[in-house]
Design a protein around this motif. Structure first.
Motif, mmCIF file in Angstrom:
data_model
loop_
_atom_site.group_PDB
_atom_site.id
_atom_site.type_symbol
_atom_site.label_atom_id
_atom_site.label_comp_id
_atom_site.label_asym_id
_atom_site.label_seq_id
_atom_site.Cartn_x
_atom_site.Cartn_y
_atom_site.Cartn_z
ATOM 1 N N THR A 117 0.831 -1.209 0.000
ATOM 2 C CA THR A 117 0.000 0.000 0.000
ATOM 3 C C THR A 117 0.859 1.249 0.000
ATOM 4 N N TRP A 118 1.919 1.237 0.806
ATOM 5 C CA TRP A 118 2.772 2.426 0.920
ATOM 6 C C TRP A 118 3.648 2.599 -0.317
ATOM 7 N N VAL A 119 3.878 1.505 -1.052
ATOM 8 C CA VAL A 119 4.583 1.626 -2.335
ATOM 9 C C VAL A 119 3.645 2.184 -3.396
ATOM 10 N N ALA A 120 2.386 1.706 -3.363
ATOM 11 C CA ALA A 120 1.418 2.094 -4.394
ATOM 12 C C ALA A 120 0.934 3.528 -4.238
ATOM 13 N N LEU A 121 0.837 4.008 -2.999
ATOM 14 C CA LEU A 121 0.229 5.320 -2.748
ATOM 15 C C LEU A 121 0.942 6.462 -3.468
ATOM 16 N N PRO A 122 2.269 6.597 -3.357
ATOM 17 C CA PRO A 122 2.918 7.710 -4.087
ATOM 18 C C PRO A 122 2.802 7.571 -5.600
ATOM 19 N N VAL A 123 2.749 6.345 -6.104
ATOM 20 C CA VAL A 123 2.563 6.148 -7.547
ATOM 21 C C VAL A 123 1.201 6.700 -7.967
ATOM 22 N N ALA A 124 0.163 6.384 -7.175
ATOM 23 C CA ALA A 124 -1.188 6.874 -7.479
ATOM 24 C C ALA A 124 -1.269 8.393 -7.371
ATOM 25 N N LEU A 125 -0.635 8.957 -6.341
ATOM 26 C CA LEU A 125 -0.664 10.408 -6.159
ATOM 27 C C LEU A 125 0.040 11.120 -7.309
ATOM 28 N N PHE A 126 1.137 10.540 -7.777
ATOM 29 C CA PHE A 126 1.834 11.129 -8.921
ATOM 30 C C PHE A 126 0.948 11.050 -10.168
ATOM 31 N N PHE B 272 -3.611 3.003 -12.396
ATOM 32 C CA PHE B 272 -3.886 1.574 -12.565
ATOM 33 C C PHE B 272 -2.693 0.740 -12.095
ATOM 34 N N THR B 273 -1.477 1.213 -12.356
ATOM 35 C CA THR B 273 -0.284 0.519 -11.872
ATOM 36 C C THR B 273 -0.274 0.460 -10.352
ATOM 37 N N ALA B 274 -0.673 1.569 -9.714
ATOM 38 C CA ALA B 274 -0.740 1.593 -8.249
ATOM 39 C C ALA B 274 -1.743 0.572 -7.717
ATOM 40 N N LEU B 275 -2.874 0.433 -8.400
ATOM 41 C CA LEU B 275 -3.862 -0.563 -7.988
ATOM 42 C C LEU B 275 -3.291 -1.975 -8.105
ATOM 43 N N LEU B 276 -2.542 -2.226 -9.183
ATOM 44 C CA LEU B 276 -1.922 -3.536 -9.353
ATOM 45 C C LEU B 276 -0.880 -3.802 -8.273
ATOM 46 N N ILE B 277 -0.076 -2.782 -7.947
ATOM 47 C CA ILE B 277 0.937 -2.937 -6.888
ATOM 48 C C ILE B 277 0.256 -3.245 -5.556
#
Length: 301
Positions: free
Chosen positions: A126-135, A277-282
């Motif tokens: 979750t903590w890896v995906a969150l900054p990806v989604a925010l970006f 979408f990448t963040a959701l997959l992560i």
């Protein structure tokens, strides 16, 4: 093929169908909004959908203790907020594909809300995906010229409310069967938002035959059929597995909007949606891998 393996494939097929029907609902709703105020549209849509499901849910509802019925209705108030933000965001949106990906952030925010409100410990992913989604969301904002559009902000609010709703559902009404719970919540949302519309909305109705047709498609297909199939499919698999497949709704919505409305994405929009979408997959990688292994048995060798 074993009965268990067959049930798994049936669940996957039903969930894929649910994503297609749900994505179609974005098109139905956008078309219907051309002749109906947003809150009146979504309120009457959910009310009628709930009433259509009521005969199927009635036997189970009669067996529920009154306190569980009350909890289901009360959670419906939170559902009302989420769906009100969603329909208002849709009414302002000029790009359904982008809005669908922003709305899908709700899946990513579920463990974050669980951490903030209930003290749960989210997985590291979750903590890896969150900054990806925010970006990704930042790129969508840059596409509007360094500002957040009203539709984007409303969809973010909807995503937050949906994340809270999922957390509350799993804690407050976890012992209520899915079909009666869904029926209670649809009727609650429909009643609340229809009454709210009568108070705050003054836009005149323009009910042409085509608008009525889009409205009925929203009720029968995007609400009643969608939730009925989703409940059936979720009863055949795990919630986490179902969530992975349901993420495809945003992809289908973007494709349908491109086909029906001729929508195209700028480079920034495409990158932003891809990152979300990448963040959701992560965030769901453990379950994404399990789905891939189920669909591609050769990958296990």
């Amino acid at each position: 093929m074993s009965a268990l393996k067959q049930a798994s494939w049936q669940a996957d097929a039903l969930l894929l169908l649910v994503t297609v029907v749900a994505a179609s609902g974005w098109i139905f709703s956008k078309e219907a909004l051309a002749g109906m105020p947003p809150l009146l549209f979504i309120g009457t849509r959910f009310l009628l959908a709930g009433l259509l499901l009521l005969p199927f849910a009635w036997p189970a509802l009669q067996r529920l203790p009154p306190r569980r019925v009350r909890r289901g209705v009360l959670v419906g108030f939170l559902f009302s907020a989420a769906i009100a933000f969603w329909i208002l965001g849709l009414s302002y949106s000029d790009h359904l594909g982008e809005s669908a990906f922003i709305n899908s952030l709700g899946i990513l925010l579920v463990p974050v809300v669980a951490r903030l409100l209930f003290g749960d410990r989210p997985p590291r992913s979750t903590w890896v995906a969150l900054p990806v989604a925010l970006f990704g969301f930042a790129l969508l904002s840059l596409n509007a010229g360094f500002r957040i559009e009203a539709s984007q902000l409303l969809m973010v609010c909807a995503a937050l409310c949906f994340a809270l709703l999922i957390n509350v559902n799993t804690r407050v009404v976890r012992n209520v069967p899915a079909l009666p719970l869904t029926t209670l919540q649809l009727i609650s949302v429909g009643s609340i938002l229809t009454c709210l519309s009568l108070v705050v909305e003054h836009q005149p109705l323009a009910l042409s035959p085509s608008i009525v047709g889009w409205f009925m498609a929203s009720v029968l297909l995007a609400s009643s059929l969608r939730f009925f199939l989703q409940i059936k499919a979720q009863g055949m698999t795990t919630p986490s597995h179902a969530a992975v497949i349901l993420m495809l709704e945003a992809v289908w919505t973007a494709l349908f909007a491109a086909w029906w409305f001729g929508e195209t994405m700028t480079l920034l929009q495409l990158l932003g949606c891809s990152l979300i979408f990448t963040a959701l997959l992560i965030n769901r990688w453990y379950w994404v891998r399990k789905v891939m292994l189920r669909w591609l048995p050769s990958a296990q060798r």
